[in-house]
Design an enzyme around this catalytic site. Sequence first.
Site, PDB file in Angstrom:
ATOM      1  N   ASP A 118      48.645  41.668 -20.371  1.00  0.00           N
ATOM      2  CA  ASP A 118      49.403  41.568 -19.490  1.00  0.00           C
ATOM      3  C   ASP A 118      49.252  42.521 -18.270  1.00  0.00           C
ATOM      4  O   ASP A 118      49.654  42.049 -17.121  1.00  0.00           O
ATOM      5  CB  ASP A 118      50.986  41.978 -19.851  1.00  0.00           C
ATOM      6  CG  ASP A 118      50.772  43.661 -20.722  1.00  0.00           C
ATOM      7  OD1 ASP A 118      49.774  44.088 -20.898  1.00  0.00           O
ATOM      8  OD2 ASP A 118      51.892  44.157 -20.704  1.00  0.00           O
ATOM      9  N   ASP A 135      54.290  35.092 -21.088  1.00  0.00           N
ATOM     10  CA  ASP A 135      53.891  36.345 -20.889  1.00  0.00           C
ATOM     11  C   ASP A 135      54.788  36.951 -22.288  1.00  0.00           C
ATOM     12  O   ASP A 135      55.874  37.089 -22.245  1.00  0.00           O
ATOM     13  CB  ASP A 135      54.517  37.092 -19.828  1.00  0.00           C
ATOM     14  CG  ASP A 135      54.649  38.619 -19.635  1.00  0.00           C
ATOM     15  OD1 ASP A 135      55.159  39.211 -18.812  1.00  0.00           O
ATOM     16  OD2 ASP A 135      53.994  39.334 -20.610  1.00  0.00           O
TER      17      ASP A 135
END
EC number: 2.7.1.33
Length: 242
Positions: free
Chosen positions: A99, A6
């Site tokens: 995200d 991420d």
Amino acid sequence: MMLLLDVGNTRLKWGLREADQWLAQGAFAHDEAWAFDAVLPPPGRIDGVFGASVVSPALRHRVAESLAPWGHAPQWLTPTREACGVRNSYANPAQLGADRWAALIGAQDHGAAPCLVVTAGTATTIDVLDAEGVFRGGLIAPGVDLMRRALAGNTAQLPLADGRVIDLPTCTADAITMGCLHAQAGAIERMYRHVADLAGASCLLNGGAAAQIAPLLGVPLRIIDNLVLDGVAVAQRHGCFR
Ligand SMILES: Nc1ncnc2c1ncn2[C@@H]1O[C@H](COP(=O)(O)OP(=O)(O)O)[C@@H](O)[C@H]1O
Ligand SMILES: CC(C)(COP(=O)(O)O)[C@@H](O)C(=O)NCCC(=O)O
Ligand SMILES: [K+]
């Protein structure tokens, strides 16, 4: 074993996953050396690298370069109209941050819908996921630290404050801290009303600044660390990576 990423605007979060279990998770700030050799298994043990990235092409390239010794080019998640039981209502689905898309997929997989999916990172995103798994839309606001830094950087007398959580601030540091936290909590509580009337609705909170904001929230709350990485894992399992 898979390496899942991420890559946000402040930190790179990573997770090692095998047989649907997290073996390890961690984070590197962008302004530090990324010591992958200290946390990853030897090359050959990693079968693939999959991630959600919202950073510049140059920073994505730095990620790929750093991971080259493990022999796999990172595959990046691109938001689509529909995936993993989530429908993306963005006018242009690919414009949504990967995200945010991964966090929505993670929330759906956790069975959290209907819910507000809040990611408190560099920015704070506040996204509505309804009971049918439809991402109806959401907000982007400056994150807590961004707000603090904006005040410190654009005023003569305000420091980069780290004040206390207190009801009625009577000093500058506390006033700044609580002003920024109430701004975050207020936006979240205002958006909560889009799901409040839906049975079992909750607020899923994740991101590096989650712990700062959580104490102020007066809504049903679930803090799920690394929800974005969970979503990347679900997306990978559903074949969402080209
Ligand atoms: N060790 C840390 N390093 C940097 N930021 C941290 C750390 N711990 C908590 N934070 C907070 O988390 C925020 C970054 O959260 P994160 O979710 O990593 O952001 P992003 O996904 O935008 O990179 C920072 O703005 C700060 O408020
Ligand atoms: C809003 C974001 C910057 C949040 O990223 P982060 O704070 O995690 O670094 C990111 O989701 C993004 O770049 N979104 C693209 C634009 C959009 O979602 O509409
Ligand atoms: K920018």
